[in-house]
Write a protein that holds these residues in place. Structure first.
Motif, PDB file in Angstrom:
ATOM      1  N   ASP A 153      -4.345  55.053   4.602  1.00 43.15           N
ATOM      2  CA  ASP A 153      -4.733  55.362   5.975  1.00 43.15           C
ATOM      3  C   ASP A 153      -5.321  56.763   6.154  1.00 43.15           C
ATOM      4  OD1 ASP A 153      -3.990  52.852   7.065  1.00 43.15           O
ATOM      5  OD2 ASP A 153      -1.895  53.454   6.888  1.00 43.15           O
ATOM      6  N   ALA A 154      -5.319  57.559   5.092  1.00 40.05           N
ATOM      7  CA  ALA A 154      -5.931  58.887   5.163  1.00 40.05           C
ATOM      8  C   ALA A 154      -7.435  58.721   5.031  1.00 40.05           C
ATOM      9  CB  ALA A 154      -5.386  59.771   4.052  1.00 40.05           C
ATOM     10  N   PRO A 155      -8.201  59.553   5.640  1.00 42.37           N
ATOM     11  CA  PRO A 155      -7.890  60.784   6.372  1.00 42.37           C
ATOM     12  C   PRO A 155      -7.663  60.578   7.867  1.00 42.37           C
ATOM     13  CG  PRO A 155     -10.255  60.650   6.068  1.00 42.37           C
ATOM     14  CD  PRO A 155      -9.654  59.426   5.416  1.00 42.37           C
ATOM     15  N   GLU A 156      -7.760  59.336   8.345  1.00 41.32           N
ATOM     16  CA  GLU A 156      -7.661  59.100   9.784  1.00 41.32           C
ATOM     17  C   GLU A 156      -6.270  59.386  10.337  1.00 41.32           C
ATOM     18  OE1 GLU A 156      -9.048  56.680   7.718  1.00 41.32           O
ATOM     19  OE2 GLU A 156     -11.067  57.399   8.161  1.00 41.32           O
ATOM     20  N   ARG A 157      -5.225  58.941   9.624  1.00 44.53           N
ATOM     21  CA  ARG A 157      -3.886  59.126  10.170  1.00 44.53           C
ATOM     22  C   ARG A 157      -2.837  59.165   9.072  1.00 44.53           C
ATOM     23  NH1 ARG A 157      -2.024  53.350  11.991  1.00 44.53           N
ATOM     24  NH2 ARG A 157      -3.424  52.131  10.693  1.00 44.53           N
ATOM     25  N   LEU A 158      -1.710  59.743   9.426  1.00 41.14           N
ATOM     26  CA  LEU A 158      -0.538  59.815   8.569  1.00 41.14           C
ATOM     27  C   LEU A 158       0.384  58.671   8.968  1.00 41.14           C
ATOM     28  CD1 LEU A 158       1.423  61.215   6.577  1.00 41.14           C
ATOM     29  CD2 LEU A 158       2.081  62.726   8.456  1.00 41.14           C
ATOM     30  N   THR A 159       0.687  57.764   8.035  1.00 36.40           N
ATOM     31  CA  THR A 159       1.526  56.619   8.372  1.00 36.40           C
ATOM     32  C   THR A 159       2.809  56.613   7.538  1.00 36.40           C
ATOM     33  OG1 THR A 159       0.477  55.150   6.751  1.00 36.40           O
ATOM     34  CG2 THR A 159      -0.477  55.204   8.985  1.00 36.40           C
ATOM     35  N   VAL A 160       3.838  56.018   8.119  1.00 36.68           N
ATOM     36  CA  VAL A 160       5.113  55.856   7.419  1.00 36.68           C
ATOM     37  C   VAL A 160       4.912  54.980   6.191  1.00 36.68           C
ATOM     38  CG1 VAL A 160       7.478  54.985   7.604  1.00 36.68           C
ATOM     39  CG2 VAL A 160       6.441  56.176   9.532  1.00 36.68           C
ATOM     40  N   ALA A 161       4.091  53.960   6.308  1.00 30.35           N
ATOM     41  CA  ALA A 161       3.855  53.048   5.185  1.00 30.35           C
ATOM     42  C   ALA A 161       3.307  53.806   3.978  1.00 30.35           C
ATOM     43  CB  ALA A 161       2.906  51.932   5.602  1.00 30.35           C
ATOM     44  N   ASP A 162       2.318  54.666   4.198  1.00 33.10           N
ATOM     45  CA  ASP A 162       1.774  55.462   3.096  1.00 33.10           C
ATOM     46  C   ASP A 162       2.807  56.431   2.537  1.00 33.10           C
ATOM     47  OD1 ASP A 162      -0.815  54.591   2.504  1.00 33.10           O
ATOM     48  OD2 ASP A 162      -1.731  55.810   4.083  1.00 33.10           O
ATOM     49  N   ALA A 163       3.542  57.093   3.415  1.00 37.17           N
ATOM     50  CA  ALA A 163       4.536  58.074   2.955  1.00 37.17           C
ATOM     51  C   ALA A 163       5.633  57.391   2.142  1.00 37.17           C
ATOM     52  CB  ALA A 163       5.121  58.828   4.142  1.00 37.17           C
ATOM     53  N   LYS A 164       6.127  56.257   2.623  1.00 35.97           N
ATOM     54  CA  LYS A 164       7.164  55.536   1.873  1.00 35.97           C
ATOM     55  C   LYS A 164       6.632  55.033   0.537  1.00 35.97           C
ATOM     56  CE  LYS A 164      10.330  54.117   5.525  1.00 35.97           C
ATOM     57  NZ  LYS A 164      11.014  52.973   6.175  1.00 35.97           N
ATOM     58  N   ALA A 165       5.431  54.481   0.536  1.00 35.54           N
ATOM     59  CA  ALA A 165       4.838  54.003  -0.719  1.00 35.54           C
ATOM     60  C   ALA A 165       4.663  55.151  -1.702  1.00 35.54           C
ATOM     61  CB  ALA A 165       3.507  53.318  -0.447  1.00 35.54           C
ATOM     62  N   SER A 166       4.302  56.305  -1.182  1.00 34.46           N
ATOM     63  CA  SER A 166       4.088  57.470  -2.032  1.00 34.46           C
ATOM     64  C   SER A 166       5.386  57.950  -2.683  1.00 34.46           C
ATOM     65  CB  SER A 166       3.450  58.597  -1.210  1.00 34.46           C
ATOM     66  OG  SER A 166       3.132  59.679  -2.039  1.00 34.46           O
ATOM     67  N   VAL A 167       6.455  58.092  -1.883  1.00 35.33           N
ATOM     68  CA  VAL A 167       7.713  58.576  -2.466  1.00 35.33           C
ATOM     69  C   VAL A 167       8.331  57.517  -3.382  1.00 35.33           C
ATOM     70  CG1 VAL A 167       8.212  60.284  -0.677  1.00 35.33           C
ATOM     71  CG2 VAL A 167       9.146  57.980  -0.459  1.00 35.33           C
ATOM     72  N   LYS A 168       8.156  56.251  -3.065  1.00 33.55           N
ATOM     73  CA  LYS A 168       8.709  55.204  -3.936  1.00 33.55           C
ATOM     74  C   LYS A 168       7.977  55.161  -5.275  1.00 33.55           C
ATOM     75  CE  LYS A 168      10.851  52.479  -0.335  1.00 33.55           C
ATOM     76  NZ  LYS A 168      10.975  51.213   0.389  1.00 33.55           N
ATOM     77  N   ARG A 169       6.668  55.336  -5.248  1.00 38.06           N
ATOM     78  CA  ARG A 169       5.902  55.353  -6.510  1.00 38.06           C
ATOM     79  C   ARG A 169       6.289  56.573  -7.337  1.00 38.06           C
ATOM     80  NH1 ARG A 169       4.323  53.289 -10.858  1.00 38.06           N
ATOM     81  NH2 ARG A 169       2.432  54.177 -11.732  1.00 38.06           N
ATOM     82  N   LEU A 170       6.378  57.735  -6.717  1.00 39.83           N
ATOM     83  CA  LEU A 170       6.746  58.947  -7.441  1.00 39.83           C
ATOM     84  C   LEU A 170       8.159  58.836  -7.997  1.00 39.83           C
ATOM     85  CD1 LEU A 170       6.191  61.774  -8.456  1.00 39.83           C
ATOM     86  CD2 LEU A 170       6.692  62.637  -6.149  1.00 39.83           C
ATOM     87  N   ALA A 171       9.084  58.282  -7.226  1.00 37.90           N
ATOM     88  CA  ALA A 171      10.453  58.099  -7.696  1.00 37.90           C
ATOM     89  C   ALA A 171      10.486  57.185  -8.924  1.00 37.90           C
ATOM     90  CB  ALA A 171      11.330  57.548  -6.584  1.00 37.90           C
ATOM     91  N   ALA A 172       9.699  56.126  -8.902  1.00 38.44           N
ATOM     92  CA  ALA A 172       9.656  55.214 -10.053  1.00 38.44           C
ATOM     93  C   ALA A 172       9.119  55.921 -11.291  1.00 38.44           C
ATOM     94  CB  ALA A 172       8.800  53.988  -9.718  1.00 38.44           C
ATOM     95  N   LEU A 173       8.096  56.740 -11.118  1.00 37.12           N
ATOM     96  CA  LEU A 173       7.541  57.489 -12.248  1.00 37.12           C
ATOM     97  C   LEU A 173       8.557  58.481 -12.808  1.00 37.12           C
ATOM     98  CD1 LEU A 173       3.984  58.184 -10.777  1.00 37.12           C
ATOM     99  CD2 LEU A 173       4.527  56.663 -12.700  1.00 37.12           C
ATOM    100  N   LEU A 174       9.245  59.201 -11.925  1.00 34.24           N
ATOM    101  CA  LEU A 174      10.251  60.162 -12.383  1.00 34.24           C
ATOM    102  C   LEU A 174      11.432  59.452 -13.035  1.00 34.24           C
ATOM    103  CD1 LEU A 174      10.261  62.745  -9.463  1.00 34.24           C
ATOM    104  CD2 LEU A 174       9.290  63.021 -11.762  1.00 34.24           C
ATOM    105  N   ASP A 175      11.828  58.331 -12.467  1.00 34.57           N
ATOM    106  CA  ASP A 175      12.929  57.567 -13.041  1.00 34.57           C
ATOM    107  C   ASP A 175      12.603  57.154 -14.478  1.00 34.57           C
ATOM    108  OD1 ASP A 175      15.562  56.213 -12.515  1.00 34.57           O
ATOM    109  OD2 ASP A 175      14.359  54.461 -13.049  1.00 34.57           O
ATOM    110  N   ALA A 176      11.408  56.649 -14.693  1.00 36.63           N
ATOM    111  CA  ALA A 176      11.009  56.215 -16.036  1.00 36.63           C
ATOM    112  C   ALA A 176      10.976  57.380 -17.021  1.00 36.63           C
ATOM    113  CB  ALA A 176       9.635  55.542 -15.974  1.00 36.63           C
ATOM    114  N   ARG A 177      10.543  58.541 -16.564  1.00 33.62           N
ATOM    115  CA  ARG A 177      10.452  59.698 -17.458  1.00 33.62           C
ATOM    116  C   ARG A 177      11.818  60.337 -17.725  1.00 33.62           C
ATOM    117  NH1 ARG A 177       5.435  59.266 -15.030  1.00 33.62           N
ATOM    118  NH2 ARG A 177       3.642  60.117 -16.150  1.00 33.62           N
ATOM    119  N   CYS A 178      12.724  60.278 -16.750  1.00 32.32           N
ATOM    120  CA  CYS A 178      14.033  60.932 -16.886  1.00 32.32           C
ATOM    121  C   CYS A 178      15.104  60.036 -17.488  1.00 32.32           C
ATOM    122  CB  CYS A 178      14.511  61.423 -15.525  1.00 32.32           C
ATOM    123  SG  CYS A 178      13.506  62.735 -14.822  1.00 32.32           S
ATOM    124  N   ALA A 179      14.928  58.734 -17.415  1.00 31.21           N
ATOM    125  CA  ALA A 179      15.954  57.796 -17.877  1.00 31.21           C
ATOM    126  C   ALA A 179      16.420  58.050 -19.307  1.00 31.21           C
ATOM    127  CB  ALA A 179      15.474  56.359 -17.703  1.00 31.21           C
TER     128      ALA A 179
END
Length: 192
Positions: A153-179
């Motif tokens: 939804d960027a650059p038009e607006r900041l949405t919860v859907a994008d923010a949640k998808a972003s933190v969930k993707r980053l968490a999955a990447l960190l989880d895989a690297r730290c496990a």
């Protein structure tokens, strides 16, 4: 390793939709594009760092994004100076290394209790009786923007859907690297 409080996000939302969304609207400058034209950044690395910052303590308390790994002390995110990427610094409590094992007079991590599990810095009253030697290891990762969620939804607006998808993707990447590190520490029965 990471948990998302989606149910609490809905149930405790002052706007009736998303508590995280309310916090996102309080911090729009974190998501501003570098063009300073008032638009939301489309850079996945900048967006992910901002979404993570808002989703975690101390900005949100209780946080939208928490963690279950008892050894995890912190996650710090910065932008790479060489390309469009994140540099993630993940700090874990670890056992005292053998080189320091013979140093006497120091306490260790406070392991909490059944309601507050984890590795905690001892409270001041304990430190007044005995100093503590709290050892950690810092894992540093380069996470290319191509691996991160691209805000739709960027650059038009900041949405919860994008923010949640972003933190969930980053968490999955960190989880895989730290496990593997957590498995090595906890899988071998290392208690301290």
């Amino acid at each position: 390793m990471f948990v998302f409080n989606d149910r609490q996000d809905r149930d405790r939302a002052s706007d009736g939709v998303s508590r995280y969304g309310v916090y996102l609207r309080r911090y729009p400058k974190l998501f501003a594009s570098l063009d300073e034209d008032g638009t939301v950044t489309g850079d996945p690395a900048v967006f992910a760092a901002a979404a993570w910052q808002v989703a975690t303590s101390p900005v949100m308390a209780p946080p939208y994004l928490g963690w279950t790994a008892e050894r995890l002390q912190s996650v710090a995110l910065t932008h790479s100076e060489v390309d469009s990427a994140l540099i993630a610094r993940v700090l874990f409590a670890v056992p005292r290394p053998s080189a320091l094992a013979s140093v006497a007079g120091f306490g260790d991590w406070d392991r909490g209790d059944r309601w507050n599990r984890g590795y905690h810095i001892p409270y001041h009253d304990r430190l007044s009786r005995r100093p503590a030697m709290l050892t950690t290891t810092l894992l540093a990762f380069h996470i290319p923007a191509a691996e991160l969620h691209t805000p739709a939804d960027a650059p038009e607006r900041l949405t919860v859907a994008d923010a949640k998808a972003s933190v969930k993707r980053l968490a999955a990447l960190l989880d895989a690297r730290c496990a593997p590190v957590l498995v090595a520490l906890d899988g071998l029965g290392v208690a301290r």
